[in-house]
Design a protein around this motif. Structure first.
Motif, PDB file in Angstrom:
ATOM      1  N   LYS A  17      18.172  53.132 -53.878  1.00 26.98           N
ATOM      2  CA  LYS A  17      16.867  52.486 -54.049  1.00 26.98           C
ATOM      3  C   LYS A  17      15.797  53.516 -54.411  1.00 26.98           C
ATOM      4  O   LYS A  17      14.862  53.219 -55.139  1.00 26.98           O
TER       5      LYS A  17
ATOM      6  N   LEU B 219      29.626  51.833 -41.830  1.00 29.02           N
ATOM      7  CA  LEU B 219      28.392  51.059 -42.018  1.00 29.02           C
ATOM      8  C   LEU B 219      27.175  51.959 -42.208  1.00 29.02           C
ATOM      9  O   LEU B 219      26.314  51.687 -43.053  1.00 29.02           O
ATOM     10  N   LEU B 220      27.100  53.023 -41.421  1.00 23.50           N
ATOM     11  CA  LEU B 220      25.986  53.961 -41.575  1.00 23.50           C
ATOM     12  C   LEU B 220      26.010  54.635 -42.946  1.00 23.50           C
ATOM     13  O   LEU B 220      24.971  54.811 -43.587  1.00 23.50           O
ATOM     14  N   THR B 221      27.202  55.000 -43.404  1.00 26.26           N
ATOM     15  CA  THR B 221      27.327  55.612 -44.721  1.00 26.26           C
ATOM     16  C   THR B 221      26.933  54.646 -45.822  1.00 26.26           C
ATOM     17  O   THR B 221      26.237  55.021 -46.777  1.00 26.26           O
ATOM     18  N   THR B 222      27.340  53.384 -45.694  1.00 30.48           N
ATOM     19  CA  THR B 222      26.960  52.367 -46.677  1.00 30.48           C
ATOM     20  C   THR B 222      25.446  52.202 -46.718  1.00 30.48           C
ATOM     21  O   THR B 222      24.849  52.117 -47.792  1.00 30.48           O
ATOM     22  N   GLY B 223      24.812  52.160 -45.565  1.00 29.66           N
ATOM     23  CA  GLY B 223      23.359  52.057 -45.513  1.00 29.66           C
ATOM     24  C   GLY B 223      22.669  53.263 -46.131  1.00 29.66           C
ATOM     25  O   GLY B 223      21.677  53.130 -46.851  1.00 29.66           O
ATOM     26  N   LEU B 224      23.192  54.445 -45.864  1.00 29.97           N
ATOM     27  CA  LEU B 224      22.623  55.661 -46.432  1.00 29.97           C
ATOM     28  C   LEU B 224      22.729  55.662 -47.952  1.00 29.97           C
ATOM     29  O   LEU B 224      21.764  55.969 -48.652  1.00 29.97           O
TER      30      LEU B 224
ATOM     31  N   SER C 154      23.068  53.077 -49.963  1.00 25.47           N
ATOM     32  CA  SER C 154      22.216  52.051 -50.562  1.00 25.47           C
ATOM     33  C   SER C 154      20.741  52.449 -50.512  1.00 25.47           C
ATOM     34  O   SER C 154      19.979  52.150 -51.431  1.00 25.47           O
ATOM     35  N   SER C 155      20.315  53.142 -49.465  1.00 26.72           N
ATOM     36  CA  SER C 155      18.927  53.578 -49.408  1.00 26.72           C
ATOM     37  C   SER C 155      18.653  54.683 -50.420  1.00 26.72           C
ATOM     38  O   SER C 155      17.557  54.746 -50.990  1.00 26.72           O
TER      39      SER C 155
END
Length: 69
Positions: free
Chosen positions: A67, A56-61, A63-64
């Motif tokens: 952006k 989950l942390l990797t996915t958030g990283l 995606s950020s």
């Protein structure tokens, strides 16, 4: 990632392919090492929760970063 590497150095495809395979093998080895240490230290259920949290942390990283670009 492989497409990015190959498109960034068109004149050195063999070197890039070797680099890509080496990095991939290193990532697999380190994942097995840290996964084994997590299972040994915390038990299987906790190791799975840590793996899910890391995903989950990797996915958030990722995606950020997308952006920003």
């Amino acid at each position: 990632m492989q497409t990015f590497l190959f498109s960034s150095a068109l004149d050195q495809l063999e070197s890039i392919a070797a680099l890509f395979v080496s990095i991939t093998q290193l990532a697999i080895g380190l994942g097995a090492l840290f996964g084994g240490l997590a299972v040994n230290g915390f038990g299987v259920p906790n190791a799975l929760w840590h793996g899910a949290a890391s995903a989950l942390l990797t996915t958030g990283l990722i995606s950020s970063i997308r952006k920003i670009h």
